[in-house]
Motif scaffolding. Structure first.
Motif, PDB file in Angstrom:
ATOM      1  N   PRO A 244       0.832  -1.218   0.000  1.00  0.00           N
ATOM      2  CA  PRO A 244       0.000   0.000   0.000  1.00  0.00           C
ATOM      3  C   PRO A 244       0.863   1.263   0.000  1.00  0.00           C
ATOM      4  CG  PRO A 244      -0.789  -1.570   1.625  1.00  0.00           C
ATOM      5  CD  PRO A 244       0.525  -2.099   1.144  1.00  0.00           C
ATOM      6  N   ARG A 245       0.448   2.233  -0.795  1.00  0.00           N
ATOM      7  CA  ARG A 245       1.186   3.488  -0.921  1.00  0.00           C
ATOM      8  C   ARG A 245       0.428   4.623  -0.236  1.00  0.00           C
ATOM      9  NH1 ARG A 245       6.320   2.352  -3.466  1.00  0.00           N
ATOM     10  NH2 ARG A 245       6.032   0.159  -4.063  1.00  0.00           N
ATOM     11  N   ALA A 246       0.927   5.828  -0.413  1.00  0.00           N
ATOM     12  CA  ALA A 246       0.401   6.990   0.309  1.00  0.00           C
ATOM     13  C   ALA A 246      -1.088   7.188   0.067  1.00  0.00           C
ATOM     14  CB  ALA A 246       1.175   8.244  -0.082  1.00  0.00           C
ATOM     15  N   GLU A 247      -1.529   7.036  -1.179  1.00  0.00           N
ATOM     16  CA  GLU A 247      -2.940   7.277  -1.492  1.00  0.00           C
ATOM     17  C   GLU A 247      -3.842   6.359  -0.671  1.00  0.00           C
ATOM     18  OE1 GLU A 247      -6.120   9.081  -2.696  1.00  0.00           O
ATOM     19  OE2 GLU A 247      -4.181   9.736  -3.521  1.00  0.00           O
ATOM     20  N   ALA A 248      -3.443   5.098  -0.500  1.00  0.00           N
ATOM     21  CA  ALA A 248      -4.247   4.166   0.292  1.00  0.00           C
ATOM     22  C   ALA A 248      -4.271   4.580   1.763  1.00  0.00           C
ATOM     23  CB  ALA A 248      -3.691   2.752   0.152  1.00  0.00           C
ATOM     24  N   TYR A 249      -3.133   5.024   2.286  1.00  0.00           N
ATOM     25  CA  TYR A 249      -3.083   5.462   3.685  1.00  0.00           C
ATOM     26  C   TYR A 249      -3.937   6.704   3.909  1.00  0.00           C
ATOM     27  CZ  TYR A 249       0.378   2.121   5.344  1.00  0.00           C
ATOM     28  OH  TYR A 249       1.012   0.963   5.742  1.00  0.00           O
ATOM     29  N   LEU A 250      -3.868   7.649   2.994  1.00  0.00           N
ATOM     30  CA  LEU A 250      -4.657   8.877   3.150  1.00  0.00           C
ATOM     31  C   LEU A 250      -6.147   8.574   3.055  1.00  0.00           C
ATOM     32  CD1 LEU A 250      -2.531  11.325   0.963  1.00  0.00           C
ATOM     33  CD2 LEU A 250      -2.588  11.192   3.468  1.00  0.00           C
ATOM     34  N   ALA A 251      -6.536   7.699   2.141  1.00  0.00           N
ATOM     35  CA  ALA A 251      -7.950   7.348   1.988  1.00  0.00           C
ATOM     36  C   ALA A 251      -8.486   6.664   3.244  1.00  0.00           C
ATOM     37  CB  ALA A 251      -8.133   6.448   0.770  1.00  0.00           C
ATOM     38  N   ALA A 252      -7.670   5.838   3.869  1.00  0.00           N
ATOM     39  CA  ALA A 252      -8.112   5.144   5.073  1.00  0.00           C
ATOM     40  C   ALA A 252      -8.121   6.054   6.298  1.00  0.00           C
ATOM     41  CB  ALA A 252      -7.196   3.940   5.331  1.00  0.00           C
ATOM     42  N   TYR A 253      -7.272   7.048   6.307  1.00  0.00           N
ATOM     43  CA  TYR A 253      -7.091   7.907   7.490  1.00  0.00           C
ATOM     44  C   TYR A 253      -8.113   9.032   7.554  1.00  0.00           C
ATOM     45  CZ  TYR A 253      -4.350  10.457  11.044  1.00  0.00           C
ATOM     46  OH  TYR A 253      -3.922  11.084  12.183  1.00  0.00           O
ATOM     47  N   PHE A 254      -8.440   9.630   6.398  1.00  0.00           N
ATOM     48  CA  PHE A 254      -9.293  10.816   6.364  1.00  0.00           C
ATOM     49  C   PHE A 254     -10.697  10.484   5.867  1.00  0.00           C
ATOM     50  CE2 PHE A 254      -5.035  12.867   5.743  1.00  0.00           C
ATOM     51  CZ  PHE A 254      -5.045  13.633   6.907  1.00  0.00           C
ATOM     52  N   THR A 255     -11.673  11.223   6.363  1.00  0.00           N
ATOM     53  CA  THR A 255     -13.041  11.099   5.851  1.00  0.00           C
ATOM     54  C   THR A 255     -13.312  12.084   4.727  1.00  0.00           C
ATOM     55  OG1 THR A 255     -13.801  12.595   7.609  1.00  0.00           O
ATOM     56  CG2 THR A 255     -13.966  10.216   8.023  1.00  0.00           C
ATOM     57  N   LEU A 273       2.120  14.280  -2.226  1.00  0.00           N
ATOM     58  CA  LEU A 273       0.727  14.679  -2.035  1.00  0.00           C
ATOM     59  C   LEU A 273       0.623  15.555  -0.795  1.00  0.00           C
ATOM     60  CD1 LEU A 273      -1.035  11.227  -2.659  1.00  0.00           C
ATOM     61  CD2 LEU A 273      -0.468  13.026  -4.322  1.00  0.00           C
ATOM     62  N   CYS A 274       0.058  16.741  -0.937  1.00  0.00           N
ATOM     63  CA  CYS A 274      -0.064  17.680   0.176  1.00  0.00           C
ATOM     64  C   CYS A 274      -1.476  18.228   0.238  1.00  0.00           C
ATOM     65  CB  CYS A 274       0.913  18.844   0.028  1.00  0.00           C
ATOM     66  SG  CYS A 274       2.659  18.383   0.120  1.00  0.00           S
ATOM     67  N   GLY A 275      -1.954  18.503   1.453  1.00  0.00           N
ATOM     68  CA  GLY A 275      -3.281  19.084   1.600  1.00  0.00           C
ATOM     69  C   GLY A 275      -3.756  19.027   3.030  1.00  0.00           C
ATOM     70  N   PHE A 276      -5.070  19.100   3.185  1.00  0.00           N
ATOM     71  CA  PHE A 276      -5.706  19.103   4.499  1.00  0.00           C
ATOM     72  C   PHE A 276      -6.868  18.120   4.472  1.00  0.00           C
ATOM     73  CE2 PHE A 276      -3.623  23.115   3.935  1.00  0.00           C
ATOM     74  CZ  PHE A 276      -3.095  23.435   5.169  1.00  0.00           C
ATOM     75  N   GLY A 277      -7.029  17.374   5.553  1.00  0.00           N
ATOM     76  CA  GLY A 277      -8.113  16.403   5.617  1.00  0.00           C
ATOM     77  C   GLY A 277      -8.798  16.411   6.965  1.00  0.00           C
ATOM     78  N   VAL A 278      -9.931  15.728   7.039  1.00  0.00           N
ATOM     79  CA  VAL A 278     -10.701  15.617   8.278  1.00  0.00           C
ATOM     80  C   VAL A 278     -10.441  14.246   8.895  1.00  0.00           C
ATOM     81  CG1 VAL A 278     -12.982  15.633   9.334  1.00  0.00           C
ATOM     82  CG2 VAL A 278     -12.475  17.162   7.414  1.00  0.00           C
ATOM     83  N   ARG A 279      -9.955  14.252  10.122  1.00  0.00           N
ATOM     84  CA  ARG A 279      -9.702  13.031  10.868  1.00  0.00           C
ATOM     85  C   ARG A 279     -10.442  13.100  12.196  1.00  0.00           C
ATOM     86  NH1 ARG A 279      -8.410   7.613  11.078  1.00  0.00           N
ATOM     87  NH2 ARG A 279      -7.404   7.142  13.087  1.00  0.00           N
ATOM     88  N   GLU A 280     -11.480  12.288  12.340  1.00  0.00           N
ATOM     89  CA  GLU A 280     -12.285  12.251  13.565  1.00  0.00           C
ATOM     90  C   GLU A 280     -12.749  13.651  13.961  1.00  0.00           C
ATOM     91  OE1 GLU A 280      -9.928  10.149  16.433  1.00  0.00           O
ATOM     92  OE2 GLU A 280     -10.332   8.195  15.500  1.00  0.00           O
ATOM     93  N   ARG A 282     -11.651  16.685  13.132  1.00  0.00           N
ATOM     94  CA  ARG A 282     -10.747  17.840  13.153  1.00  0.00           C
ATOM     95  C   ARG A 282      -9.830  17.817  11.939  1.00  0.00           C
ATOM     96  NH1 ARG A 282      -5.429  17.695  16.812  1.00  0.00           N
ATOM     97  NH2 ARG A 282      -4.811  15.518  16.578  1.00  0.00           N
ATOM     98  N   THR A 283      -9.286  18.989  11.614  1.00  0.00           N
ATOM     99  CA  THR A 283      -8.434  19.129  10.441  1.00  0.00           C
ATOM    100  C   THR A 283      -6.999  18.742  10.765  1.00  0.00           C
ATOM    101  OG1 THR A 283      -9.803  20.915   9.556  1.00  0.00           O
ATOM    102  CG2 THR A 283      -7.568  20.730   8.701  1.00  0.00           C
ATOM    103  N   VAL A 284      -6.420  17.950   9.877  1.00  0.00           N
ATOM    104  CA  VAL A 284      -5.005  17.587   9.956  1.00  0.00           C
ATOM    105  C   VAL A 284      -4.382  17.867   8.589  1.00  0.00           C
ATOM    106  CG1 VAL A 284      -3.346  15.715  10.293  1.00  0.00           C
ATOM    107  CG2 VAL A 284      -5.427  15.794  11.694  1.00  0.00           C
ATOM    108  N   ALA A 285      -3.264  18.565   8.576  1.00  0.00           N
ATOM    109  CA  ALA A 285      -2.529  18.779   7.331  1.00  0.00           C
ATOM    110  C   ALA A 285      -1.679  17.557   7.037  1.00  0.00           C
ATOM    111  CB  ALA A 285      -1.652  20.020   7.446  1.00  0.00           C
TER     112      ALA A 285
END
Length: 432
Positions: A244-255, A273-280, A282-285
């Motif tokens: 699994p690569r970064a895209e799979a980890y980001l998809a599983a981690y963020f909603t 890959l850079c950006g901001f996502g929602v985790r539980e 709250r925002t995480v960069a």
């Protein structure tokens, strides 16, 4: 918010003949008294200060009265601690007011800098056309830059460009490719995109009395569960194309997440890959390597992301996975050393917590630049090394068949990294 009173002299400060008549016609045609309209509104669930340019009013040009309105808008944003959204369409500074119009760019730049220092996000929506000082201050100076498809964007307007200039270079699409804007967004999708960005960027802890920012938790492992028996097995697992690569980890981690793009210096790197996502809630960069050799533009984009998160009081997650920094001639011409140094500095000086997960290859300083000192974790199918085993074997003038033994000597397995104190722990697979 209060609108500055019009105290302009007849025909403007230069006595430009017919200027009053031009403004009167523009007001009649557009229904507006100036080239910008400022106010507050809700976009989605977030209140923001909105700055909207009316291109039909003298080409959306900036004059002294425009500067008055923009300064009032930014001041109001800081007083109310509101983000700023600029909807830009302008030809540049107003010729009928000469240098007094051009000086408004300094006012705007100062107001933008004060707002940035206050920890408030600025989003620009670049419309057609956007040129001159409006692009070089409100547009290019924003934290996140969105553009409408096909919009003409550039410091040089269409009538002042060299006759042989490539017209494509001045489009939103070309600016995206060159790393100068973050996304091209269709008109019908704009409200939703701006609303999502506002929600993400205003979730941080900033301003007087802000609470400490809690670190992001490392993601769970998604790949091989058992620690490798040998150094070479660790290398083989990390290089496995099925891992699994970064895209799979980001998809599983963020909603949900939104991406930034480009280093604002003419470059992009699809392997970062850079950006901001929602985790539980709250925002995480995030800044995540994708298993390729990282380009200088990738390091600069990651540094931009970390500094923006730091200003906005948002925690950062980095995913390390690279055989190393790109080392070809083009990478050197693009400033590989300086870009890596800048990322090291961004991580070292961040006031918000940075969490790192090593998810694959950790190739030398090109990987370490993205790693958080004291808060780096690893998956079982990863390795971190001062140099790749093959290269270490060559440097030591050993036979190629000694590469496997060299991998063991480098102590690059996750469990070796843990015993050496390089990482905090090995993350278990999801659900374990």
């Amino acid at each position: 918010m209060p609108v500055p009173k019009d105290t302009s002299a007849p025909d403007g400060p230069l006595g430009w003949r017919g200027y009053d008549e031009s403004r009167a016609r523009a007001a009649t045609r557009t229904g507006e008294g100036e080239s910008v309209v400022c106010g507050t509104a809700r976009v989605g669930d977030t209140e923001a200060v909105l700055i909207a340019f009316e291109f039909g009013f003298l080409g959306g040009s900036l004059g002294e009265r425009t500067g008055d309105r923009l300064e009032a808008a930014y001041t109001h944003a800081r007083e109310r601690r509101l983000p700023v959204v600029s909807l830009i369409a302008t030809g540049g500074s107003r010729m009928q007011e000469g240098m007094l119009a051009l000086l408004q760019l300094q006012r705007v730049a100062r107001q933008s800098a004060l707002t940035r220092a206050a920890g408030l996000p600025q989003i620009a929506v670049v419309r057609d056309p956007t040129a001159g000082g409006g692009w070089a201050t409100l547009g290019a100076g924003a934290d996140v830059i969105l553009a409408l498809p096909g919009a003409q964007i550039g410091f040089a307007g269409s009538r002042v460009r060299p006759p042989d200039a490539d017209p494509y270079a001045y489009t939103a699409e070309a600016q995206l490719t060159a790393g100068h804007i973050d996304a091209v967004v269709r008109q019908e999708d704009l409200r939703g995109a701006v609303g999502r960005w506002l929600a993400l960027l205003t979730d941080g802890a900033t301003g007087p009395g802000a609470a400490p920012v809690a670190a992001a938790e490392p993601p769970a492992g998604l790949g091989h569960a058992a620690p490798p028996a040998t150094g070479w097995e660790a290398v083989s697992l990390a290089r496995d194309p099925r891992r699994p690569r970064a895209e799979a980890y980001l998809a599983a981690y963020f909603t949900g997440r939104e991406s930034i793009s480009g280093d604002r210096s003419g470059g992009t790197d699809p392997g970062m890959l850079c950006g901001f996502g929602v985790r539980e809630g709250r925002t995480v960069a995030y800044a995540a390597q994708c298993g390729t050799a990282t380009l200088p533009a990738g390091y600069r984009t990651a540094a931009r992301l970390i500094r923006l998160a730091d200003r906005l009081g948002l925690p950062v997650l980095t995913l390390v996975d690279t055989p190393g920094a790109a080392n070809d001639a083009e990478a050197e011409r693009s400033g590989a050393g300086g870009a890596i140094a800048d990322l090291f500095a961004a991580v070292a000086t961040a006031r918000v917590p940075v969490t790192t997960l090593l998810i694959g290859e950790g190739g030398s300083g090109g990987a370490l630049a993205l790693a958080a000192p004291g808060n780096t974790w690893a998956t079982p199918d990863s390795y971190f090394s001062v140099i790749a085993p093959e290269l270490a074997t060559a440097i030591l003038k050993r036979a190629p068949e000694e590469t496997r033994a060299t991998a063991d000597e480098l102590k690059l397995r996750p469990q070796d990294l843990l015993s050496l104190g390089v990482i905090r722990g090995i993350v278990p697979p999801a659900g374990k």
